[in-house]
Design an enzyme around this catalytic site. Sequence first.
Site, mmCIF file in Angstrom:
data_model
loop_
_atom_site.group_PDB
_atom_site.id
_atom_site.type_symbol
_atom_site.label_atom_id
_atom_site.label_comp_id
_atom_site.label_asym_id
_atom_site.label_seq_id
_atom_site.Cartn_x
_atom_site.Cartn_y
_atom_site.Cartn_z
ATOM 1 N N ALA B 75 26.123 -18.758 -3.368
ATOM 2 C CA ALA B 75 26.484 -18.259 -4.706
ATOM 3 C C ALA B 75 27.524 -19.164 -5.331
ATOM 4 O O ALA B 75 28.172 -19.954 -4.642
ATOM 5 C CB ALA B 75 27.054 -16.843 -4.595
ATOM 6 N N GLU B 92 23.464 -23.763 -7.238
ATOM 7 C CA GLU B 92 24.320 -23.345 -6.120
ATOM 8 C C GLU B 92 23.538 -23.301 -4.803
ATOM 9 O O GLU B 92 24.075 -23.632 -3.754
ATOM 10 C CB GLU B 92 24.959 -21.987 -6.419
ATOM 11 C CG GLU B 92 25.967 -22.030 -7.557
ATOM 12 C CD GLU B 92 27.230 -22.822 -7.226
ATOM 13 O OE1 GLU B 92 27.548 -22.975 -6.026
ATOM 14 O OE2 GLU B 92 27.903 -23.300 -8.164
ATOM 15 N N GLU B 138 34.728 -29.810 -4.571
ATOM 16 C CA GLU B 138 36.039 -30.114 -3.990
ATOM 17 C C GLU B 138 36.649 -28.794 -3.472
ATOM 18 O O GLU B 138 36.665 -27.786 -4.186
ATOM 19 C CB GLU B 138 36.926 -30.678 -5.107
ATOM 20 C CG GLU B 138 38.181 -31.329 -4.604
ATOM 21 C CD GLU B 138 39.013 -31.853 -5.782
ATOM 22 O OE1 GLU B 138 39.189 -31.112 -6.778
ATOM 23 O OE2 GLU B 138 39.483 -32.991 -5.686
ATOM 24 N N GLU B 140 35.457 -26.993 -1.095
ATOM 25 C CA GLU B 140 34.435 -26.146 -0.476
ATOM 26 C C GLU B 140 34.088 -26.692 0.904
ATOM 27 O O GLU B 140 33.764 -27.885 1.046
ATOM 28 C CB GLU B 140 33.156 -26.139 -1.329
ATOM 29 C CG GLU B 140 32.977 -24.902 -2.168
ATOM 30 C CD GLU B 140 31.596 -24.843 -2.841
ATOM 31 O OE1 GLU B 140 31.214 -23.745 -3.257
ATOM 32 O OE2 GLU B 140 30.917 -25.883 -2.976
#
Lengths: 181, 181
Positions: B75, B92, B138, B140
Amino acid sequence: MSQEIKRIKRELVQKGSIIDLYKDHIQLPDGQVKKWDFVKHKGAAAVVAVTQEGKLLMVRQYRNALDRYTLELPAGGRDTPEEPTIECAARELEEETGFRSEHLEHLISLRTTVAFCDELIDVYVADRLIPSQQKLDEGEYIHVEEYDLDELCQMIFDKKIQDSKTVSGILAYKLKCAMEK
Amino acid sequence: MSQEIKRIKRELVQKGSIIDLYKDHIQLPDGQVKKWDFVKHKGAAAVVAVTQEGKLLMVRQYRNALDRYTLELPAGGRDTPEEPTIECAARELEEETGFRSEHLEHLISLRTTVAFCDELIDVYVADRLIPSQQKLDEGEYIHVEEYDLDELCQMIFDKKIQDSKTVSGILAYKLKCAMEK
């Protein structure tokens, strides 16, 4: 892996009426420091309230954040972050619907929006409902309605019910009933 | 009934990194004016991604707001509040899992926490997955895992999965599969 992202500071930005906004200073694995939002919430409880006829009690109310009416499970915030959610659930059931129950069973636990908020909602199933009296909070105007479980499931797929605690609670109860058959 | 509660002013308190906090001035039917929190969010999409073997792709990541790892549906937020959620979902899915799909179907729409926030999450089902490449944002750090649908349902009742979009999406998909049998 938990060492990869590190919070080095949490700074209060604003105390609100039901939430507080913080700015978290987050150090990424590459050493960069970023500012992330954090919203603190005291937690809540919601109730799948089942009548003797097997119908579910739902509440319809105006929601300022969406600027429209929503159909939801009876629910409300804890009085304090320490209040057991089962006590909160029992109180909110009685206050919002005018029915109380001495039989509340935990169904599921939810975190409403994990990207920025710690809000917890514990969802209970209540049956053997006893007529009591609605006691609404200041600013609460709630209409109580009864629905069949399958009708509510269809309303979820038709986008007529979107509130996440309500969608989760109804679908979990539906699956639980199907598993027990 | 919509005349009962009236918003007379919306005041920006703080622009955040992914949300904005407002103070709403609300006039109650008895004339009193109260200040209510309002959190503005740009909206998001989530994906129930089904492999050829019928397993679901899930992502495990550290969530600062809960200070722990969570298991969630792939998500992410919309790039802008105008972006169609199906495009957001497709992006996503590919960025987080490294698989893309040209077959996304709307499952349910959620409002994560209606008491104070307008966040919308549209949940899609994606199948016929095509191997591609993970492209993380960035900050993640995501681990992709595969699960059986029934195992995920049990994890919900065991409180191992609590994220509301994930609980709602998995249970809705489970019910949809059962209805189509």
